[in-house]
Motif scaffolding. Structure first.
Motif, PDB file in Angstrom:
ATOM      1  N   ALA A 181      -5.192   5.123  -2.422  1.00 13.02           N
ATOM      2  CA  ALA A 181      -5.040   4.625  -1.058  1.00 13.02           C
ATOM      3  C   ALA A 181      -5.815   5.519  -0.104  1.00 13.02           C
ATOM      4  CB  ALA A 181      -3.566   4.597  -0.665  1.00 13.02           C
ATOM      5  N   TYR A 182      -6.487   4.881   0.837  1.00 12.76           N
ATOM      6  CA  TYR A 182      -7.195   5.606   1.895  1.00 12.76           C
ATOM      7  C   TYR A 182      -6.643   5.109   3.225  1.00 12.76           C
ATOM      8  CZ  TYR A 182     -10.823   6.914   5.231  1.00 12.76           C
ATOM      9  OH  TYR A 182     -11.483   7.420   6.320  1.00 12.76           O
ATOM     10  N   GLY A 183      -6.228   6.043   4.068  1.00 11.26           N
ATOM     11  CA  GLY A 183      -5.645   5.637   5.333  1.00 11.26           C
ATOM     12  C   GLY A 183      -6.162   6.438   6.503  1.00 11.26           C
ATOM     13  N   SER A 184      -6.011   5.875   7.693  1.00 16.40           N
ATOM     14  CA  SER A 184      -6.424   6.556   8.907  1.00 16.40           C
ATOM     15  C   SER A 184      -5.657   5.945  10.085  1.00 16.40           C
ATOM     16  CB  SER A 184      -7.938   6.444   9.114  1.00 16.40           C
ATOM     17  OG  SER A 184      -8.356   7.303  10.154  1.00 16.40           O
TER      18      SER A 184
ATOM     19  N   LEU B 103       0.345  11.279  -5.027  1.00 15.88           N
ATOM     20  CA  LEU B 103      -0.187  12.605  -4.730  1.00 15.88           C
ATOM     21  C   LEU B 103      -1.094  12.537  -3.509  1.00 15.88           C
ATOM     22  CD1 LEU B 103      -0.665  15.608  -5.493  1.00 15.88           C
ATOM     23  CD2 LEU B 103      -2.566  14.812  -6.928  1.00 15.88           C
ATOM     24  N   LEU B 104      -0.733  13.272  -2.472  1.00 10.38           N
ATOM     25  CA  LEU B 104      -1.572  13.371  -1.273  1.00 10.38           C
ATOM     26  C   LEU B 104      -2.623  14.450  -1.532  1.00 10.38           C
ATOM     27  CD1 LEU B 104      -2.099  12.565   1.700  1.00 10.38           C
ATOM     28  CD2 LEU B 104      -0.445  14.341   2.361  1.00 10.38           C
ATOM     29  N   THR B 105      -3.826  14.033  -1.950  1.00  9.20           N
ATOM     30  CA  THR B 105      -4.848  14.999  -2.342  1.00  9.20           C
ATOM     31  C   THR B 105      -5.627  15.549  -1.160  1.00  9.20           C
ATOM     32  OG1 THR B 105      -6.408  13.182  -2.726  1.00  9.20           O
ATOM     33  CG2 THR B 105      -5.159  13.992  -4.621  1.00  9.20           C
TER      34      THR B 105
ATOM     35  N   THR C   9       0.838  -1.186   0.000  1.00  9.25           N
ATOM     36  CA  THR C   9       0.000   0.000   0.000  1.00  9.25           C
ATOM     37  C   THR C   9       0.880   1.245   0.000  1.00  9.25           C
ATOM     38  OG1 THR C   9      -0.125   0.117   2.409  1.00  9.25           O
ATOM     39  CG2 THR C   9      -1.814  -1.185   1.292  1.00  9.25           C
ATOM     40  N   VAL C  10       0.260   2.393  -0.315  1.00  6.38           N
ATOM     41  CA  VAL C  10       0.953   3.683  -0.254  1.00  6.38           C
ATOM     42  C   VAL C  10       0.405   4.452   0.936  1.00  6.38           C
ATOM     43  CG1 VAL C  10       1.431   5.850  -1.454  1.00  6.38           C
ATOM     44  CG2 VAL C  10       1.266   3.720  -2.763  1.00  6.38           C
ATOM     45  N   GLU C  11       1.255   4.750   1.914  1.00  9.29           N
ATOM     46  CA  GLU C  11       0.807   5.505   3.087  1.00  9.29           C
ATOM     47  C   GLU C  11       1.335   6.934   3.021  1.00  9.29           C
ATOM     48  OE1 GLU C  11       2.278   4.214   6.827  1.00  9.29           O
ATOM     49  OE2 GLU C  11       4.309   3.821   6.104  1.00  9.29           O
ATOM     50  N   ASN C  12       0.846   7.779   3.904  1.00  4.58           N
ATOM     51  CA  ASN C  12       1.203   9.199   3.829  1.00  4.58           C
ATOM     52  C   ASN C  12       2.556   9.480   4.488  1.00  4.58           C
ATOM     53  OD1 ASN C  12       0.306   8.794   6.455  1.00  4.58           O
ATOM     54  ND2 ASN C  12      -0.612  10.837   6.630  1.00  4.58           N
ATOM     55  N   GLN C  13       3.552   8.763   4.048  1.00  9.24           N
ATOM     56  CA  GLN C  13       4.939   8.991   4.425  1.00  9.24           C
ATOM     57  C   GLN C  13       5.639   9.547   3.188  1.00  9.24           C
ATOM     58  OE1 GLN C  13       4.626   8.554   7.911  1.00  9.24           O
ATOM     59  NE2 GLN C  13       6.491   7.346   7.898  1.00  9.24           N
ATOM     60  N   PHE C  14       5.758  10.863   3.098  1.00 12.37           N
ATOM     61  CA  PHE C  14       6.282  11.518   1.913  1.00 12.37           C
ATOM     62  C   PHE C  14       7.608  12.217   2.209  1.00 12.37           C
ATOM     63  CE2 PHE C  14       2.168  10.754   0.317  1.00 12.37           C
ATOM     64  CZ  PHE C  14       2.157  11.005  -1.055  1.00 12.37           C
TER      65      PHE C  14
ATOM     66  N   TYR D 109      -6.758  10.282   5.141  1.00 16.36           N
ATOM     67  CA  TYR D 109      -6.126  10.868   3.963  1.00 16.36           C
ATOM     68  C   TYR D 109      -6.421  10.012   2.735  1.00 16.36           C
ATOM     69  CZ  TYR D 109      -2.557   7.310   5.008  1.00 16.36           C
ATOM     70  OH  TYR D 109      -1.915   6.128   5.284  1.00 16.36           O
ATOM     71  N   PHE D 110      -6.294  10.642   1.562  1.00 24.00           N
ATOM     72  CA  PHE D 110      -6.431   9.970   0.274  1.00 24.00           C
ATOM     73  C   PHE D 110      -5.165  10.202  -0.543  1.00 24.00           C
ATOM     74  CE2 PHE D 110     -10.877  10.522   1.438  1.00 24.00           C
ATOM     75  CZ  PHE D 110     -11.447   9.319   1.049  1.00 24.00           C
ATOM     76  N   ILE D 111      -4.662   9.133  -1.170  1.00 22.15           N
ATOM     77  CA  ILE D 111      -3.469   9.243  -2.016  1.00 22.15           C
ATOM     78  C   ILE D 111      -3.717   8.513  -3.338  1.00 22.15           C
ATOM     79  CG2 ILE D 111      -0.989   8.802  -2.239  1.00 22.15           C
ATOM     80  CD1 ILE D 111      -0.830   8.658   0.803  1.00 22.15           C
ATOM     81  N   PRO D 112      -4.080   9.222  -4.399  1.00 19.65           N
ATOM     82  CA  PRO D 112      -4.067   8.599  -5.725  1.00 19.65           C
ATOM     83  C   PRO D 112      -2.610   8.381  -6.164  1.00 19.65           C
ATOM     84  CG  PRO D 112      -5.442  10.570  -5.690  1.00 19.65           C
ATOM     85  CD  PRO D 112      -4.614  10.586  -4.437  1.00 19.65           C
ATOM     86  N   HIS D 113      -2.377   7.296  -6.869  1.00 18.45           N
ATOM     87  CA  HIS D 113      -1.028   7.021  -7.357  1.00 18.45           C
ATOM     88  C   HIS D 113      -1.117   6.354  -8.727  1.00 18.45           C
ATOM     89  CE1 HIS D 113      -1.534   2.768  -6.010  1.00 18.45           C
ATOM     90  NE2 HIS D 113      -2.157   3.325  -4.971  1.00 18.45           N
ATOM     91  N   ALA D 114      -0.138   6.632  -9.552  1.00 18.43           N
ATOM     92  CA  ALA D 114      -0.105   6.081 -10.912  1.00 18.43           C
ATOM     93  C   ALA D 114       1.337   5.799 -11.288  1.00 18.43           C
ATOM     94  CB  ALA D 114      -0.731   7.052 -11.911  1.00 18.43           C
ATOM     95  N   SER D 115       1.534   4.757 -12.089  1.00 18.13           N
ATOM     96  CA  SER D 115       2.886   4.398 -12.504  1.00 18.13           C
ATOM     97  C   SER D 115       2.879   3.840 -13.918  1.00 18.13           C
ATOM     98  CB  SER D 115       3.494   3.368 -11.544  1.00 18.13           C
ATOM     99  OG  SER D 115       2.805   2.129 -11.628  1.00 18.13           O
ATOM    100  N   PHE D 116       4.042   3.867 -14.522  1.00 20.97           N
ATOM    101  CA  PHE D 116       4.219   3.223 -15.825  1.00 20.97           C
ATOM    102  C   PHE D 116       5.604   2.593 -15.865  1.00 20.97           C
ATOM    103  CE2 PHE D 116       5.727   7.559 -16.332  1.00 20.97           C
ATOM    104  CZ  PHE D 116       6.906   7.408 -17.054  1.00 20.97           C
ATOM    105  N   SER D 117       5.697   1.472 -16.564  1.00 21.41           N
ATOM    106  CA  SER D 117       6.977   0.778 -16.670  1.00 21.41           C
ATOM    107  C   SER D 117       7.723   1.221 -17.918  1.00 21.41           C
ATOM    108  CB  SER D 117       6.760  -0.736 -16.696  1.00 21.41           C
ATOM    109  OG  SER D 117       6.095  -1.124 -17.893  1.00 21.41           O
ATOM    110  N   ILE D 118       9.024   1.063 -17.863  1.00 20.76           N
ATOM    111  CA  ILE D 118       9.900   1.303 -19.013  1.00 20.76           C
ATOM    112  C   ILE D 118      10.457  -0.054 -19.410  1.00 20.76           C
ATOM    113  CG2 ILE D 118      11.932   2.513 -19.862  1.00 20.76           C
ATOM    114  CD1 ILE D 118      11.492   4.534 -17.559  1.00 20.76           C
ATOM    115  N   PRO D 119      10.174  -0.542 -20.632  1.00 20.32           N
ATOM    116  CA  PRO D 119      10.539  -1.920 -21.006  1.00 20.32           C
ATOM    117  C   PRO D 119      12.046  -2.115 -21.217  1.00 20.32           C
ATOM    118  CG  PRO D 119       9.519  -0.794 -22.866  1.00 20.32           C
ATOM    119  CD  PRO D 119       9.407   0.140 -21.697  1.00 20.32           C
TER     120      PRO D 119
END
Length: 250
Positions: A149-152, A108-110, A30-35, A119-129
């Motif tokens: 991600a939604y956390g509390s 992104l911590l929105t 998961t992605v938590e709000n540790q930035f 908190y809410f954290i949308p996240h997106a990624s793409f691979s490089i082949p």
């Protein structure tokens, strides 16, 4: 040699390291709000290993050593680059190793309450082949991932995150991943981590995977963090799983 045994060098190296309370990620699934803060870097190295169930026909024993860097574009926006070295061995004895597909992720911590949760954290990624597809080290195209991600916090000492992710694969079926993580903060430096993750199957004839793990996170200093987790598959082709990592923020 068992893939899980390769966790030992990272564990031992951590024992001889002696870190500001780092804002490094403590969870694996998961992605938590540790930035990292604005213009702050986080660098690290991790090893992730899994052993396939003996009844599995297509799933290999595998290992993944990843060097990564994460940068705080803003206080609430981070970009991460993973550079993996992968190895695997199939049930039929075929094995290989080499550079895998690199991955770029944005987090992104929105929304975050004034107390830091929920908190809410949308996240997106793409691979490089960058991995050799013919050798089974990477995919032919770009893998794109979207998640939120939604956390509390419970009773001010148990942090939890629920993360749902959709993976768009270029050559195989798309996937849904759902994970739930808990960090039990025993002290400011030490926490127990429990996680469970569901990963939809993409190979016909195999069950979807559910993995449960337990471990710990420890801040050696305010900048240096050690994370260890081990577990196994409750369903699906994965029998045993483990991950260890060191991260440093500056």
């Amino acid at each position: 040699m068992s893939q899980i045994k390769r966790l030992l060098p990272l564990i031992l190296s951590g024992m001889f390291l002696s870190a500001v309370h780092a804002d490094s990620q403590r969870t694996n699934f998961t992605v938590e709000n540790q930035f990292p803060r604005w213009e702050q870097f986080e660098v690290g190295l991790s090893y992730e290993g899994s052993e396939a169930d003996t009844d599995s026909t297509f799933t290999p024993d595998s290992g993944r050593t990843t060097a990564f860097v994460r940068y705080g574009i803003l206080d609430n926006l981070a970009v991460k680059l993973d550079i993996p070295y992968v190895n695997y061995e199939l049930p039929n004895g075929i094995s290989n190793d080499g550079i895998g597909d690199m991955e770029v992720e944005f987090q992104l911590l929105t929304y975050e309450d004034i107390f830091g949760y929920p908190y809410f954290i949308p996240h997106a990624s793409f691979s490089i082949p960058t991995g050799d597809e013919d050798e089974g080290l990477g995919q032919d195209g770009i893998v794109v991932t979207f998640g939120v991600a939604y956390g509390s916090t419970i009773n001010d000492w148990i942090d939890w995150v629920l993360d749902a992710t959709y993976v768009v694969n270029p050559d195989v079926n798309d996937q849904i991943l759902v994970a739930n993580s808990y960090v039990w903060n025993i002290s400011e430096e030490f926490g127990l981590v429990t996680e469970i993750m569901y990963r939809e199957a993409i190979i016909e004839g195999e069950d979807s995977t559910v993995i449960a793990t337990g471990g710990f996170t420890y801040d050696w200093t305010e900048s240096l963090q050690l994370d260890i987790s081990v577990g196994g598959g409750l369903t699906g082709p994965t029998d045993a799983y483990g991950k260890a990592g060191l991260s440093y923020t500056f």
